[in-house]
Design an enzyme around this catalytic site. Structure first.
Site, mmCIF file in Angstrom:
data_model
loop_
_atom_site.group_PDB
_atom_site.id
_atom_site.type_symbol
_atom_site.label_atom_id
_atom_site.label_comp_id
_atom_site.label_asym_id
_atom_site.label_seq_id
_atom_site.Cartn_x
_atom_site.Cartn_y
_atom_site.Cartn_z
ATOM 1 N N ARG A 36 3.462 -10.411 -8.734
ATOM 2 C CA ARG A 36 2.023 -10.087 -8.703
ATOM 3 C C ARG A 36 1.485 -10.202 -10.120
ATOM 4 N N ARG B 185 -13.340 -0.007 -15.224
ATOM 5 C CA ARG B 185 -14.555 0.620 -14.676
ATOM 6 C C ARG B 185 -15.402 -0.418 -13.933
ATOM 7 N N GLY C 77 4.878 0.464 -3.078
ATOM 8 C CA GLY C 77 5.705 0.346 -4.277
ATOM 9 C C GLY C 77 6.890 1.310 -4.281
ATOM 10 N N GLU D 69 -2.391 -4.633 -12.093
ATOM 11 C CA GLU D 69 -3.122 -3.367 -11.908
ATOM 12 C C GLU D 69 -2.890 -2.346 -13.036
ATOM 13 N N HIS E 92 -6.115 -0.171 -12.875
ATOM 14 C CA HIS E 92 -6.659 1.039 -12.250
ATOM 15 C C HIS E 92 -7.660 1.741 -13.164
ATOM 16 N N GLN F 2 -11.848 6.140 2.147
ATOM 17 C CA GLN F 2 -11.872 7.589 2.395
ATOM 18 C C GLN F 2 -10.566 8.157 2.941
ATOM 19 N N MET G 95 0.854 -1.197 0.000
ATOM 20 C CA MET G 95 0.000 0.000 0.000
ATOM 21 C C MET G 95 0.875 1.226 0.000
ATOM 22 N N ARG H 151 -3.838 -4.206 -25.494
ATOM 23 C CA ARG H 151 -4.472 -2.896 -25.291
ATOM 24 C C ARG H 151 -3.443 -1.757 -25.277
ATOM 25 N N LYS I 178 -20.835 17.787 -12.674
ATOM 26 C CA LYS I 178 -21.363 16.423 -12.722
ATOM 27 C C LYS I 178 -21.939 15.987 -11.370
ATOM 28 N N TYR J 215 0.074 -1.477 -14.424
ATOM 29 C CA TYR J 215 1.374 -0.776 -14.405
ATOM 30 C C TYR J 215 2.275 -1.312 -15.538
HETATM 31 P P1 FAD Z 1 -24.003 11.478 14.650
HETATM 32 O O1 FAD Z 1 -23.643 10.220 13.978
HETATM 33 O O2 FAD Z 1 -25.084 12.291 14.070
HETATM 34 O O3 FAD Z 1 -24.352 11.131 16.158
HETATM 35 C C1 FAD Z 1 -24.887 12.054 17.067
HETATM 36 C C2 FAD Z 1 -25.592 11.323 18.188
HETATM 37 O O4 FAD Z 1 -25.920 12.254 19.196
HETATM 38 C C3 FAD Z 1 -26.879 10.661 17.776
HETATM 39 O O5 FAD Z 1 -26.849 9.282 18.091
HETATM 40 C C4 FAD Z 1 -27.954 11.401 18.566
HETATM 41 O O6 FAD Z 1 -29.020 10.558 18.986
HETATM 42 C C5 FAD Z 1 -27.171 11.907 19.759
HETATM 43 N N1 FAD Z 1 -27.736 13.101 20.392
HETATM 44 C C6 FAD Z 1 -28.000 14.296 19.809
HETATM 45 N N2 FAD Z 1 -28.439 15.175 20.747
HETATM 46 C C7 FAD Z 1 -28.458 14.513 21.934
HETATM 47 C C8 FAD Z 1 -28.787 14.900 23.261
HETATM 48 N N3 FAD Z 1 -29.153 16.133 23.569
HETATM 49 N N4 FAD Z 1 -28.718 13.954 24.221
HETATM 50 C C9 FAD Z 1 -28.295 12.694 23.934
HETATM 51 N N5 FAD Z 1 -27.954 12.303 22.693
HETATM 52 C C10 FAD Z 1 -28.016 13.193 21.712
HETATM 53 N N6 FAD Z 1 -19.845 9.376 6.424
HETATM 54 C C11 FAD Z 1 -18.770 8.895 5.856
HETATM 55 O O7 FAD Z 1 -17.672 9.329 6.187
HETATM 56 N N7 FAD Z 1 -18.826 7.931 4.917
HETATM 57 C C12 FAD Z 1 -19.982 7.413 4.519
HETATM 58 O O8 FAD Z 1 -19.994 6.546 3.648
HETATM 59 C C13 FAD Z 1 -21.154 7.890 5.098
HETATM 60 N N8 FAD Z 1 -22.346 7.406 4.723
HETATM 61 C C14 FAD Z 1 -23.469 7.897 5.302
HETATM 62 C C15 FAD Z 1 -24.685 7.394 4.882
HETATM 63 C C16 FAD Z 1 -25.854 7.858 5.451
HETATM 64 C C17 FAD Z 1 -27.163 7.319 4.969
HETATM 65 C C18 FAD Z 1 -25.795 8.837 6.460
HETATM 66 C C19 FAD Z 1 -27.066 9.339 7.100
HETATM 67 C C20 FAD Z 1 -24.587 9.349 6.871
HETATM 68 C C21 FAD Z 1 -23.416 8.899 6.279
HETATM 69 N N9 FAD Z 1 -22.166 9.391 6.621
HETATM 70 C C22 FAD Z 1 -21.048 8.897 6.060
HETATM 71 C C23 FAD Z 1 -22.024 10.500 7.567
HETATM 72 C C24 FAD Z 1 -21.594 9.977 8.938
HETATM 73 O O9 FAD Z 1 -22.479 9.019 9.392
HETATM 74 C C25 FAD Z 1 -21.475 11.160 9.870
HETATM 75 O O10 FAD Z 1 -20.435 11.951 9.415
HETATM 76 C C26 FAD Z 1 -21.175 10.732 11.303
HETATM 77 O O11 FAD Z 1 -22.156 9.876 11.786
HETATM 78 C C27 FAD Z 1 -21.078 11.952 12.204
HETATM 79 O O12 FAD Z 1 -20.798 11.506 13.488
HETATM 80 P P2 FAD Z 1 -21.208 12.303 14.803
HETATM 81 O O13 FAD Z 1 -20.822 11.427 15.919
HETATM 82 O O14 FAD Z 1 -20.654 13.652 14.755
HETATM 83 O O15 FAD Z 1 -22.778 12.473 14.740
HETATM 84 P P1 NAP Z 2 -23.654 17.138 1.161
HETATM 85 O O1 NAP Z 2 -22.649 16.231 0.591
HETATM 86 O O2 NAP Z 2 -23.239 18.451 1.641
HETATM 87 O O3 NAP Z 2 -24.800 17.317 0.039
HETATM 88 C C1 NAP Z 2 -25.896 18.123 0.219
HETATM 89 C C2 NAP Z 2 -26.697 18.252 -1.069
HETATM 90 O O4 NAP Z 2 -27.795 19.095 -0.798
HETATM 91 C C3 NAP Z 2 -25.937 18.881 -2.183
HETATM 92 O O5 NAP Z 2 -26.262 18.143 -3.368
HETATM 93 C C4 NAP Z 2 -26.491 20.298 -2.297
HETATM 94 O O6 NAP Z 2 -26.485 20.447 -3.685
HETATM 95 C C5 NAP Z 2 -27.884 20.182 -1.703
HETATM 96 N N1 NAP Z 2 -28.316 21.358 -0.935
HETATM 97 C C6 NAP Z 2 -27.610 22.052 -0.009
HETATM 98 N N2 NAP Z 2 -28.356 23.069 0.487
HETATM 99 C C7 NAP Z 2 -29.551 23.007 -0.127
HETATM 100 C C8 NAP Z 2 -30.737 23.777 -0.041
HETATM 101 N N3 NAP Z 2 -30.847 24.806 0.776
HETATM 102 N N4 NAP Z 2 -31.765 23.445 -0.833
HETATM 103 C C9 NAP Z 2 -31.678 22.407 -1.677
HETATM 104 N N5 NAP Z 2 -30.582 21.643 -1.806
HETATM 105 C C10 NAP Z 2 -29.521 21.927 -1.041
HETATM 106 O O7 NAP Z 2 -24.386 16.459 2.370
HETATM 107 P P2 NAP Z 2 -25.059 15.043 2.591
HETATM 108 O O8 NAP Z 2 -25.382 14.334 1.327
HETATM 109 O O9 NAP Z 2 -26.160 15.321 3.524
HETATM 110 O O10 NAP Z 2 -23.951 14.206 3.339
HETATM 111 C C11 NAP Z 2 -23.560 14.560 4.664
HETATM 112 C C12 NAP Z 2 -22.177 14.093 4.959
HETATM 113 O O11 NAP Z 2 -22.107 12.675 4.975
HETATM 114 C C13 NAP Z 2 -21.241 14.563 3.880
HETATM 115 O O12 NAP Z 2 -20.128 15.134 4.469
HETATM 116 C C14 NAP Z 2 -20.826 13.348 3.166
HETATM 117 O O13 NAP Z 2 -19.447 13.417 2.822
HETATM 118 C C15 NAP Z 2 -21.062 12.232 4.168
HETATM 119 N N6 NAP Z 2 -21.433 11.050 3.391
HETATM 120 C C16 NAP Z 2 -20.485 10.452 2.665
HETATM 121 C C17 NAP Z 2 -20.799 9.393 1.881
HETATM 122 C C18 NAP Z 2 -19.728 8.713 1.077
HETATM 123 O O14 NAP Z 2 -20.015 7.899 0.254
HETATM 124 N N7 NAP Z 2 -18.482 9.007 1.277
HETATM 125 C C19 NAP Z 2 -22.090 8.911 1.844
HETATM 126 C C20 NAP Z 2 -23.063 9.553 2.578
HETATM 127 C C21 NAP Z 2 -22.718 10.641 3.346
HETATM 128 P P3 NAP Z 2 -26.771 21.753 -4.546
HETATM 129 O O15 NAP Z 2 -26.235 22.904 -3.767
HETATM 130 O O16 NAP Z 2 -26.069 21.489 -5.825
HETATM 131 O O17 NAP Z 2 -28.232 21.740 -4.739
HETATM 132 FE FE1 SF4 Z 3 -9.197 2.613 4.142
HETATM 133 FE FE2 SF4 Z 3 -11.715 2.871 5.011
HETATM 134 FE FE3 SF4 Z 3 -10.424 0.521 5.255
HETATM 135 FE FE4 SF4 Z 3 -9.716 2.537 6.743
HETATM 136 S S1 SF4 Z 3 -11.692 1.546 6.793
HETATM 137 S S2 SF4 Z 3 -8.362 1.210 5.613
HETATM 138 S S3 SF4 Z 3 -10.032 4.266 5.370
HETATM 139 S S4 SF4 Z 3 -10.944 1.529 3.361
#
Ligand code: FAD
Ligand code: NAP
Ligand code: SF4
Length: 674
Positions: free
Chosen positions: A215, A256, A59, A165, A253, A340, A26, A176, A569, A167
């Site tokens: 490899r 698709r 590498g 991969e 790499h 990520q 890696m 190709r 996009k 290379y």
């Molecule tokens: P949260 O996960 O929001 O946790 C906050 C917690 O605080 C909650 O459990 C809530 O119940 C609790 N809480 C709030 N207020 C109170 C209170 N007053 N008292 C007690 N408890 C309270 N991120 C990625 O990096 N990669 C991804 O692929 C990815 N995919 C996602 C897919 C989906 C569908 C969603 C919804 C999110 C995804 N995310 C992803 C985003 C990621 O989950 C968030 O960035 C992450 O969970 C943030 O962590 P946090 O601990 O700050 O908050």
């Molecule tokens: P986000 O990535 O910030 O996307 C928000 C979307 O909402 C954008 O498409 C934006 O697009 C639109 N938007 C913002 N303000 C708006 C408004 N006022 N009215 C209408 N549209 C609006 O946020 P998210 O999808 O909620 O994800 C939250 C976090 O979780 C992100 O940081 C993301 O990285 C993470 N996450 C990551 C993955 C992953 O695969 N790595 C998966 C899920 C979540 P326009 O401004 O173009 O309309």
């Molecule tokens: Fe990479 Fe995600 Fe695996 Fe960590 S959990 S090694 S960031 S793929």
């Protein structure tokens, strides 16, 4: 013993590998860091101490043309040997074995001096290669040999020759990328001449008692790659040329087809290695999406391979092997294959790390030492940020109480884990549950925390990790029954109709669309379905595994139109190495994309919107709003000016661009200094 095949030593004749686990190559970026070889030594020594049988470095180029990018790591002169000795000593001191990977990037080199068999530019690189003259090929072979000799001098136990991969070596092998008419082009015997000469000349130079891993690209997954018969011919020639072990390479790499993303089923390609086992007699290593001991054991027990290569799982957990040996697999911090913090970082020229383990590649900077002053700590919010802070603070010896208003820990990961292809997110919640138990974190679920509760608790430190609130856009009719938030869909399980508009094209918009398209099924959990979906021929009759194969797609469960306001996009802000997969998935399932839209109304008719000043109505059953998030700071704002020591982390601190990587890292860094 639960995993007998994993822990069976592998006798290579002159050296015995203590188990069947290889830490795969890696690129971490440490190679190019200041004091990087020291950092790399500490990082790899931890993995050797954790029990890895054989480590392969990232590498290392044999010459300047072979660089992956400008000034990337190279071993071509005696001067560089002392750096490598730091690494080999560190690993050997822990009882480990280590090979150095020799990687010539060929036309993938992200610099203007790159070379290839032909002048054909790679689709993923703006730099067009110079065509190697035959004198250049001879020099390149010499450079490989010189590099291997220097590796031996540096104390490595062997080398791995990167022949897959896409290379340089792979570029010579495949039509190709090779249109030469000299003895290194044309028919297959000529195209495979380069790797065979490299291996035989290295063997001649380094003697018998030195590991040479080759490899081999066993499945190119690009048009114009090798046929299975050709690959077998090469495998046999590589064995005869003196290789000790053959490792499996899957996909170029530029292919698709996803090969390591989280939506790829576990152990998705070990059947390819198994087929090669019928053809060669030296040990074979298999790889790709193997991340837990039960999967590795099954692959070995079924005879698919002699060794398992895992790379990212060792970023996630340095003690993977030790924990498997002690049958403590529920303590393993599992790689969720998100890319990520590892691959995405490598592409951004940043030092790699790991979303679930921010210490990875930062072992000299981030440490969780036992505390000398035990404190009473409250953590509010059991999402990734709060879980990371609470478990590490408790591991250091603090008395920690973790609160969440919800009935379970995990925060938003409880929604993420339901997305088809994101099943691995379950593992992170399982890991944190185990850490809570191991380190005695007191968990108070179903407890909504307010200022009063914190004031009465007599805490030395208060950590607010309350996460986010979904953004509610100002659209006329946003409270119409047709309008739902992603939380309504994923958490509150509100029913969703057949025709759907999704507002917002960030990570969550894409995930919700996947959820609605596949609701109730996931090809990630069914290998044959997944291979069909991506058009991969398991019989290996198709050249490259894909030529002429028509993908068989699952039926979309809904008709989805995705909207965003901005230009550019769709999915442009998703991860560099995974965004294209999400886009391809939605596209092939018939999702329509409408950009540069403004939303005017949601009513009984559906979604009213404008594009280029023209008004439209999209008749839909539901509009699912995924318009980003804002920090949930109510509690923090209420106590931040009090006499308490208050900290805010994760989404509650900053929601724009927030992801779990930053949330977990912020929690870990804070807990390390409490
Ligand atoms: P949260 O996960 O929001 O946790 C906050 C917690 O605080 C909650 O459990 C809530 O119940 C609790 N809480 C709030 N207020 C109170 C209170 N007053 N008292 C007690 N408890 C309270 N991120 C990625 O990096 N990669 C991804 O692929 C990815 N995919 C996602 C897919 C989906 C569908 C969603 C919804 C999110 C995804 N995310 C992803 C985003 C990621 O989950 C968030 O960035 C992450 O969970 C943030 O962590 P946090 O601990 O700050 O908050
Ligand atoms: P986000 O990535 O910030 O996307 C928000 C979307 O909402 C954008 O498409 C934006 O697009 C639109 N938007 C913002 N303000 C708006 C408004 N006022 N009215 C209408 N549209 C609006 O946020 P998210 O999808 O909620 O994800 C939250 C976090 O979780 C992100 O940081 C993301 O990285 C993470 N996450 C990551 C993955 C992953 O695969 N790595 C998966 C899920 C979540 P326009 O401004 O173009 O309309
Ligand atoms: Fe990479 Fe995600 Fe695996 Fe960590 S959990 S090694 S960031 S793929």
């Amino acid at each position: 013993m639960k995993y007998p095949h994993i822990f069976e030593p592998l006798d290579l004749g002159f050296v015995t590998v203590k188990n069947r686990i290889l830490m795969g190559s890696m690129h971490t970026g440490l190679e190019e860091e200041k004091d990087g070889y020291h950092k790399m030594g500490v990082y790899l020594a931890e993995r050797a101490r954790g029990g890895v049988g054989l480590i392969v470095t990232g590498g290392i180029a044999p010459n300047i043309q072979g660089w992956t990018g400008p000034f990337s790591a190279r071993l071509s002169s005696n001067k560089q040997v002392k750096n490598h000795k730091i690494v080999t000593k560190a690993v050997h001191d822990e009882g480990g074995l280590i090979c150095m990977q020799i990687l010539h990037s060929g036309r993938y080199g992200y610099h203007p001096f790159n070379v290839g068999p032909s002048k054909k530019k790679a689709p993923i690189n703006p730099f067009k290669p110079f065509k190697l003259k035959s004198s250049g090929i001879k020099r390149t072979i010499k450079d490989f040999v010189n590099c291997a000799q220097l590796a031996k001098k540096s104390g490595y136990d062997g080398v791995e020759i990167m022949g897959s991969e896409g290379y340089l070596i792979n570029q010579f092998i495949a039509k190709r990328t090779n249109d030469r008419i000299d003895q290194y082009g044309g028919d297959y015997e000529n195209r495979m001449r380069l790797p065979v000469e490299i291996i035989s000349k290295i063997r001649e130079a380094v003697g018998e008692n030195f590991i040479i891993i080759y490899r081999l690209s066993m499945l190119d997954l690009v048009e114009g790659g090798s046929s299975w018969e050709e690959i077998v011919t090469l495998g046999k020639a590589i064995e005869n040329a003196g290789a000790t072990i053959i490792n499996t390479g899957i996909g170029w790499h530029e292919s698709r087809i996803p090969t390591i993303a989280t939506s790829v089923p576990r152990a998705a390609f070990t059947w390819v290695t198994k087929k090669m086992k019928e053809e060669v007699s030296i040990p074979l290593i298999t790889s790709n999406r193997i991340n837990m001991p039960s999967t590795a054991e099954k692959v070995l027990a079924e005879g698919d391979a002699d060794m398992i290569s895992m790379a990212r799982p060792f970023l996630a957990d340095a003690e993977w092997v030790k924990k498997a040996k002690e049958e403590k697999e529920d303590e393993i911090n599992t790689c969720i294959a998100c890319n990520q913090a590892c691959l995405d970082h490598a592409f951004e020229q940043k030092v790699a790390s790991c979303l679930v383990n921010p210490r990875a590649c930062h072992e000299t900077e981030l440490n969780y030492n036992p505390t000398t002053t035990k404190k009473k700590v409250a953590v509010v919010g059991a999402g990734p940020a709060g879980l990371s802070a609470a478990t590490i603070a408790a591991q250091r010896g603090h008395e920690v109480t973790l609160y969440d208003a919800d009935k379970e820990i995990g925060g938003q990961f409880n929604m993420a884990k339901q997305i088809p292809g994101k099943e691995e997110f379950h593992e992170t919640i399982r890991y944190f549950n185990k850490q809570i138990e191991l380190h005695g974190v007191q968990v108070k679920l179903n407890t909504f925390v307010d200022e009063k509760l914190l004031n009465e608790g007599n805490f030395d430190e208060i950590i607010i990790a309350t996460g986010i609130e979904p953004r509610v856009p100002k659209i006329d009719g946003i409270n119409h029954p047709k309008a739902l938030s992603y939380i309504d869909v994923l958490k509150n399980k509100k029913s969703v109709g057949q025709k759907v508009a999704v507002i917002g094209a960030g990570g969550i918009g894409f995930d919700v669309s996947e959820f609605l398209l596949h609701e109730g099924s996931s090809s990630t959990l069914n290998l044959d379905e997944w291979l069909d979906e991506w058009g991969i021929d398991k019989s290996l009759e198709a050249r490259s595994g894909i030529e002429g194969v028509k993908p068989i797609l699952p039926k979309a469960k809904r008709q989805i139109t995705m909207f965003k306001r901005s230009k550019g996009k769709f999915g442009g802000n998703l991860g560099k190495t995974t965004g294209w997969i999400h886009r391809a998935n939605l596209k092939k399932m018939g999702v329509k994309f409408i950009g540069e839209a403004s939303y005017s109304k949601i009513d009984d008719a559906g979604l009213h919107y404008e594009v280029n000043g023209e008004s439209h109505v999209l008749e839909v059953d539901n509009v699912v709003v995924c318009a980003g998030q804002t920090p949930l700071k109510t509690l923090y704002n209420a106590i931040k000016d009090s006499s308490h020591n208050v900290h805010v982390i994760g989404g509650a601190d900053f929601a724009a661009e927030l992801d779990a990587k930053r949330a977990i890292e912020q929690g870990a860094k804070l807990a390390s200094i409490l």
